[in-house]
Write an enzyme that holds these catalytic residues in place. Structure first.
Site, mmCIF file in Angstrom:
data_model
loop_
_atom_site.group_PDB
_atom_site.id
_atom_site.type_symbol
_atom_site.label_atom_id
_atom_site.label_comp_id
_atom_site.label_asym_id
_atom_site.label_seq_id
_atom_site.Cartn_x
_atom_site.Cartn_y
_atom_site.Cartn_z
ATOM 1 N N ASP A 93 0.850 -1.185 0.000
ATOM 2 C CA ASP A 93 0.000 0.000 0.000
ATOM 3 C C ASP A 93 0.893 1.245 0.000
ATOM 4 O O ASP A 93 2.101 1.153 0.148
ATOM 5 C CB ASP A 93 -0.974 -0.014 1.186
ATOM 6 N N SER A 94 0.277 2.405 -0.153
ATOM 7 C CA SER A 94 1.065 3.625 -0.352
ATOM 8 C C SER A 94 1.534 4.276 0.941
ATOM 9 O O SER A 94 2.393 5.149 0.939
ATOM 10 C CB SER A 94 0.234 4.647 -1.121
ATOM 11 N N ASP A 147 -2.433 8.367 -1.913
ATOM 12 C CA ASP A 147 -3.721 9.058 -1.934
ATOM 13 C C ASP A 147 -4.109 9.499 -0.535
ATOM 14 O O ASP A 147 -3.459 9.144 0.447
ATOM 15 C CB ASP A 147 -4.813 8.150 -2.514
ATOM 16 N N GLN A 190 -11.386 7.402 -5.584
ATOM 17 C CA GLN A 190 -11.943 7.977 -4.355
ATOM 18 C C GLN A 190 -13.267 8.679 -4.682
ATOM 19 O O GLN A 190 -13.726 8.650 -5.818
ATOM 20 C CB GLN A 190 -10.947 8.952 -3.726
ATOM 21 N N GLY A 217 -11.335 4.177 -0.084
ATOM 22 C CA GLY A 217 -12.214 5.022 0.705
ATOM 23 C C GLY A 217 -13.469 4.341 1.204
ATOM 24 O O GLY A 217 -14.416 5.002 1.633
ATOM 25 N N ASP A 267 -7.940 -7.406 0.601
ATOM 26 C CA ASP A 267 -6.996 -7.613 1.701
ATOM 27 C C ASP A 267 -7.693 -7.227 2.983
ATOM 28 O O ASP A 267 -8.584 -6.360 2.986
ATOM 29 C CB ASP A 267 -5.735 -6.754 1.529
ATOM 30 N N CYS A 305 -13.356 -28.848 7.470
ATOM 31 C CA CYS A 305 -12.133 -28.109 7.154
ATOM 32 C C CYS A 305 -10.914 -29.023 7.216
ATOM 33 O O CYS A 305 -10.779 -29.821 8.153
ATOM 34 C CB CYS A 305 -11.983 -26.942 8.128
ATOM 35 N N CYS A 307 -7.672 -27.906 7.300
ATOM 36 C CA CYS A 307 -6.474 -27.215 7.785
ATOM 37 C C CYS A 307 -5.851 -27.990 8.957
ATOM 38 O O CYS A 307 -6.525 -28.795 9.604
ATOM 39 C CB CYS A 307 -6.810 -25.781 8.203
ATOM 40 N N CYS A 310 -7.896 -27.865 12.323
ATOM 41 C CA CYS A 310 -9.101 -28.696 12.397
ATOM 42 C C CYS A 310 -8.782 -30.187 12.284
ATOM 43 O O CYS A 310 -9.503 -31.025 12.830
ATOM 44 C CB CYS A 310 -10.089 -28.291 11.305
ATOM 45 N N HIS A 336 -6.071 -21.531 10.605
ATOM 46 C CA HIS A 336 -7.431 -21.930 10.232
ATOM 47 C C HIS A 336 -8.150 -20.798 9.489
ATOM 48 O O HIS A 336 -8.775 -21.029 8.443
ATOM 49 C CB HIS A 336 -8.252 -22.327 11.459
#
Length: 376
Positions: A93-94, A147, A190, A217, A267, A305, A307, A310, A336
């Site tokens: 990110d910026s 930004d 934005q 935003g 994200d 699951c 993973c 689990c 998980h």
């Protein structure tokens, strides 16, 4: 393997899309969820474990890394990929959002933002040019424009002023980014919840030209209904042949709704942060492992699951290690949660490819509405 940054759109189901972002460091399957590696680590996880969950790309934070250990030091040590032992793609990110939300005594001007570090009070300057320089030193594959993101709600005059400043900064970011084959620069739309400002922003970004476009935003306090209202039009204002990234989102139902509306990339810190605070995301909703109902429960968090958490540990054990404040608690629950998020993305991917997204979404909401399994 490609030496360029490319986006291939494979299929659509109404507005939802599936595709592949091709980079010199590997392909990113979309819709994609990027685990957040704030300070060159996804908290409580080894990089190889993050990859094992199905993640194709990680996110790093410019603001945190510029303050500690510094971008210059990371560059001296061979770049962020080598530094953190993650050879696949990284998006940075910026720094703009963190400056607005974390830094002390910040001052905003046309040039950029001066601020004091939340770590030691030292004074710093972030501008479009400096943000591009830091992200170049880090060596990230996808770079975000610098930004400004105003907190919502805000009045129209404030939102317009902020959007127009961000568009001027976007042009400066593009200029400072230069010619970097194999690396991509994403513009950030934005305009708050104002449809006309969003269109004006999209027009400005399209005129500058970027390898991808973010809807910025949002997820800043406006609520899901307002966010979805904006996403009913915002993605369609951006080029159809480039990736669309919704920044900082979100909860599983946020992601499903945004994919339905044409978003390709996400994200969020939720899977890792929730894992460290005793919360697990499952098909049947959020499980709070702190609750006493789990203390003698021999069953896994989610029987469907696969993973390691689990497959190998009971709710009773997870409850115990959380209460005992053992490190393994955050490690297992984070693994998980990240696995669950990547499985959700794979499910969305498959449903869009099969033209069956509506049925997948119905099943997703119906299973969550059932709630957690009955106590033992």
């Amino acid at each position: 393997m490609t030496q360029r940054f490319e986006f291939e759109l494979h299929g659509t189901d109404d507005r939802a899309r599936t595709g592949t972002i091709k980079t010199p460091r590997g392909d990113i399957r979309t819709p994609a969820f990027m685990p957040v590696g704030t300070a060159a680590t996804v908290k409580a996880m080894m990089p190889e474990s993050v990859r094992a969950t199905g993640a194709d790309i990680l996110l790093g934070n410019t603001y945190h890394l510029m303050l500690r250990p510094t971008a210059e030091r990371i560059a001296k040590l061979g770049g962020l990929h080598k530094f953190m032992n993650w050879e696949r793609p990284i998006l940075t990110d910026s720094g703009g959002f963190q400056v607005m939300s974390l830094a002390d005594l910040r001052k905003l001007t046309e040039e950029g933002v001066t601020f004091r570090s939340h770590i030691d009070g030292s004074k710093h300057m972030l501008s479009p040019e400096r943000s591009m320089e830091i992200q170049r030193l880090l060596g990230s594959d996808i770079v975000m424009c610098f930004d400004e993101c105003p907190a919502l709600p805000a009045d129209r005059a404030r939102i317009k002023e902020s959007m127009e400043l961000s568009m001027r900064w976007a042009a400066r970011s593009r200029e400072a980014f230069g010619d970097r084959p194999g690396h991509a620069l994403f513009g950030i739309q934005q305009g708050g919840l104002e449809q006309d400002f969003r269109e004006e922003s999209a027009e400005a970004l399209r005129a500058i030209g970027f390898e991808g476009y973010a809807v910025g935003g949002l997820a800043v306090g406006e609520g899901q209904e307002a966010m979805f209202g904006c996403l009913d039009y915002a993605p369609e204002q951006l080029p159809v042949d480039r990736p669309r990234y919704l920044m900082g989102v979100g909860k599983p139902d946020d992601i499903v709704g945004a994919v339905e509306r044409g978003i390709d990339m996400f994200d969020c810190v939720l899977p890792s942060r929730s894992g460290r605070t005793g919360q697990a995301f499952t098909r049947r909703g959020v499980v709070n492992i702190k609750n006493a109902r789990h203390q003698e429960d021999p069953r896994p968090l989610d029987e469907a699951c696969s993973c390691p958490c689990c497959s190998n540990y009971s709710r009773a054990y997870l409850h115990h290690v959380f209460k005992a404040q053992e490190m393994i608690s955050g490690m297992l629950l984070t693994w998980h949660n990240l696995h669950y998020y990547q499985e959700l993305m794979a499910g969305l991917h498959g449903a869009i490819a099969a033209g069956d997204l509506a049925a997948f979404v119905r099943g997703f909401h119906a299973t969550r509405a059932d709630g957690d399994i009955e106590p033992v």
